[in-house]
Design an enzyme around this catalytic site. Structure first.
Site, PDB file in Angstrom:
ATOM      1  N   ASP A 315     -78.231 -13.655 -14.620  1.00 14.24           N
ATOM      2  CA  ASP A 315     -77.711 -14.909 -15.199  1.00 14.24           C
ATOM      3  C   ASP A 315     -78.349 -15.249 -16.537  1.00 14.24           C
ATOM      4  O   ASP A 315     -78.699 -16.403 -16.787  1.00 14.24           O
ATOM      5  CB  ASP A 315     -77.934 -16.082 -14.227  1.00 14.24           C
ATOM      6  CG  ASP A 315     -77.140 -15.921 -12.954  1.00 14.24           C
ATOM      7  OD1 ASP A 315     -76.130 -15.209 -12.982  1.00 14.24           O
ATOM      8  OD2 ASP A 315     -77.523 -16.516 -11.933  1.00 14.24           O
ATOM      9  N   ASP A 539     -78.930 -20.647  -2.181  1.00 15.66           N
ATOM     10  CA  ASP A 539     -78.650 -20.648  -3.623  1.00 15.66           C
ATOM     11  C   ASP A 539     -79.145 -21.917  -4.296  1.00 15.66           C
ATOM     12  O   ASP A 539     -79.303 -21.950  -5.520  1.00 15.66           O
ATOM     13  CB  ASP A 539     -77.144 -20.539  -3.872  1.00 15.66           C
ATOM     14  CG  ASP A 539     -76.573 -19.208  -3.439  1.00 15.66           C
ATOM     15  OD1 ASP A 539     -77.231 -18.186  -3.692  1.00 15.66           O
ATOM     16  OD2 ASP A 539     -75.488 -19.192  -2.844  1.00 15.66           O
TER      17      ASP A 539
END
Length: 600
Positions: A315, A539
């Site tokens: 990411d 998450d």
């Protein structure tokens, strides 16, 4: 983590009634020796055509003296050809004459430098390529170099977003001067068992039925400096540090072990649940206190026969292509780390330092198809990966491959529809779910992205990894055949196995299941299916939870959240009562086992 990011507006601009099946366009390359020596140039013109419309990508390469401001001109051979929407240049058209003027950020071209621009267009009858271009009024008349049309499964050379990614990054440190002995194997996953993290295994075994999956190899996440030596009081990392894991791998007789290198300055600049401990200007600390100690431990001679796989900074790099100012959801933090080179130089340094070790295999994170599958993101993201691979003294030889779908939920394969399918004269790319993406699943994306990366100069034997830890989408909700042919939406929605409300949903997704178990060489160009995100680790928290681990709260993890522009204002789809990122989430682990595909 793994927030969906892409430029919006492409679907709206391309939503042409009656669009047919995707057809790959041709490539026109015109090398030039201009009448004026100062403006020698080379023009690359690539199109991706469909019935009545096309996307064009143009590369303007300066082969002469430096240029400060440029205007590209050409004449369409067919009077029906029209520029409808352009990017990275100011387009104008009068009759068949087109001009594209440089922007403030890409007007200066040094000798050998290039600018990438593009547009969406329309045509009727035929869509021939221009045969002549001018640059600053000088005719580009060097002729056309014969080329082969790209395969229909690969997207076109991409048009960059409205703010250009950095084209170069100055080295910040010299590369290592020598490489320890040892020849790297082509695929580190072949022929040897993987390391089973005993800390994750203990959590999985504590769950009813968890022993069915607890012997699978998962990655060890090094998401802060303290994790290098172990964090026994952490919600996520355990007491084992890097050396303890490596020692345990030797004890197990493992052939490979996987680490996630994940602590860039200003980490995950567009999300909150996975922000890191380092500020955007702390690149020196990242190098000296994070990468250097990891490299020192991994370089210990006692581990020389262990294949060490490093997953490099998930990411990160695509964020500075898709999530800067002027783009939906763009953030100041992404602007900052793009401008100061923290991501590019941080990744380059990590590659150089770790890649110098003869038994280390670096795989850079490359997003996923639901983030980079549009041509406006595909090419520019590949280009920024190349920029980072040669930054800070690194070379492409320090990159063994790339990984997609890390910690995400994108289906490995959609068995009941293809991107080339049509329903009642409409391509499935016009469906709300596909939203003009060039890919509908992760395997086709990973294979095509590999081809693109090789074309940019990465070694031809690079391999791809796909994280299949949570993309199985089995259980009772899994479709068993195509959807109804009433419309493209009923056809896609009825047959898709990915049951999320939107491809942009990334946090603790309800209904997800364990995917393919880790294995080597599962498909062409794919080194392995891997479980990099350990199943059962959250998450992000469903609500704000104070902590000292640098974990924030992102509304995309809130099951009551109605969404934002980046997920089409759809519900988040997140499970409730989730702990902070990386902490054990029992309810999710149980659901992942129930919905596993292949079933347990």
């Amino acid at each position: 983590m793994n927030v969906w990011r892409r430029l919006s507006g492409q679907r709206r601009a391309l939503a042409l009634a009656g669009a047919g099946a995707l057809v790959a366009g041709g490539l026109v390359t015109i090398p030039v020796t201009a009448a004026q020596a100062a403006t020698q140039c080379e023009i690359g013109y690539t199109t991706n055509d469909w019935a009545g419309g096309f996307t064009a990508s143009i590369t303007v390469k300066n082969l002469g003296d430096p240029v400060n401001g440029w205007t590209l001109g050409w004449t369409f051979p067919n009077s029906s050809q029209r520029v409808q929407q352009g990017w990275s240049a100011q387009f104008s058209q009068s009759g068949s004459q087109v001009t594209a003027r440089s922007m403030s950020y890409n007007g200066t071209l040094a000798a050998g430098a290039s600018a990438n621009i593009g547009f969406n267009g329309a045509w009727s009858g035929s869509n021939p390529k221009p045969t002549s271009f001018t640059l600053n009024g000088v005719v580009c008349n060097g002729g056309t170099t014969p080329t082969s049309a790209p395969p229909t499964s690969a997207p076109p050379t991409s048009a960059p977003p409205t703010s250009a990614p950095p084209t170069s990054a100055p080295p910040t440190s010299a590369p290592p001067t020598s490489t320890p002995p040892g020849v790297k194997v082509d695929n580190p996953y072949v022929g040897v068992p993987g390391y089973v993290n005993p800390e994750w295994k203990a959590k999985a075994n504590a769950e009813p039925g968890g022993s069915r999956v607890s012997n699978n190899p998962t990655a060890v996440w090094l998401d802060r400096i303290a994790a290098i030596n172990g964090t026994p009081d952490s919600s996520s990392n355990g007491a084992f540090g890097v050396r303890e894991h490596l020692d345990e791998a030797l004890r197990q007789g493992a052939g490979y072990i996987q680490f996630v290198i994940y602590n860039l300055p200003g980490r995950d600049c567009s999300a909150l649940s996975s922000n890191g401990e380092l500020g955007p200007d702390e690149l020196p600390k990242y190098k000296a206190e994070y990468i250097d100690p990891i490299a020192a431990i991994q370089g210990d001679a006692k581990y020389r026969n262990l294949r060490i796989v490093n997953i490099i900074e998930i990411d990160s790099l695509p964020n500075i292509v898709t999530n800067t100012s002027g783009q939906p959801g763009g953030t100041v933090m992404c602007d900052t780390v793009k401008a100061n080179g923290a991501y590019v130089n941080g990744v380059g340094y990590a590659l150089a330092k770790l890649g110098a070790l003869g038994n280390v295999y670096n795989y850079i994170d490359a997003g996923h198809h639901g983030w980079l599958g549009w041509d406006s993101n595909f090419g520019p993201s590949a280009e920024i990966l190349k920029t980072a691979a040669v930054a800070s003294g690194s070379t492409v030889n320090n990159v063994h491959g790339f990984i997609t779908n890390t910690a995400n939920y994108s289906a490995l394969q959609e068995p009941y529809f293809k991107v080339t399918d049509n329903v009642n004269g409409q391509t499935v790319r016009q469906s709300k779910w596909v939203d003009w993406n060039f890919y509908v699943d992760e395997l086709s994306f990973a294979q095509a992205f590999r081809t693109k990366l090789v074309s940019l100069g990465f070694n031809s034997n690079i391999g791809m990894l796909i994280d299949t830890s949570r993309n199985g989408w089995g259980g009772s909700a899994r479709p068993t055949g195509p959807g109804a042919m009433t419309s493209v939406d009923t056809y896609v929605n009825g047959g898709r196995i990915d049951r999320r409300a939107h491809l942009g949903n990334w946090c603790n997704q309800a209904g997800a299941g364990l995917g393919e178990r880790p294995r080597a060489n599962p498909a062409a160009g794919i080194d392995a299916y891997v479980w990099v995100k350990p199943p059962g680790e959250s998450d992000g928290s469903s609500k704000e939870i104070p902590n000292n681990e640098g974990k924030g709260f992102d509304r995309m993890c809130d099951p009551t959240y109605g969404g934002n522009a980046r997920n089409g204002n759809n519900p988040s789809g997140a499970l409730g009562d989730a702990p902070i990122s990386g902490a054990w989430f029992s309810a999710q682990f149980q659901e992942l086992m129930r919905n596993a595909y292949p079933a347990l």
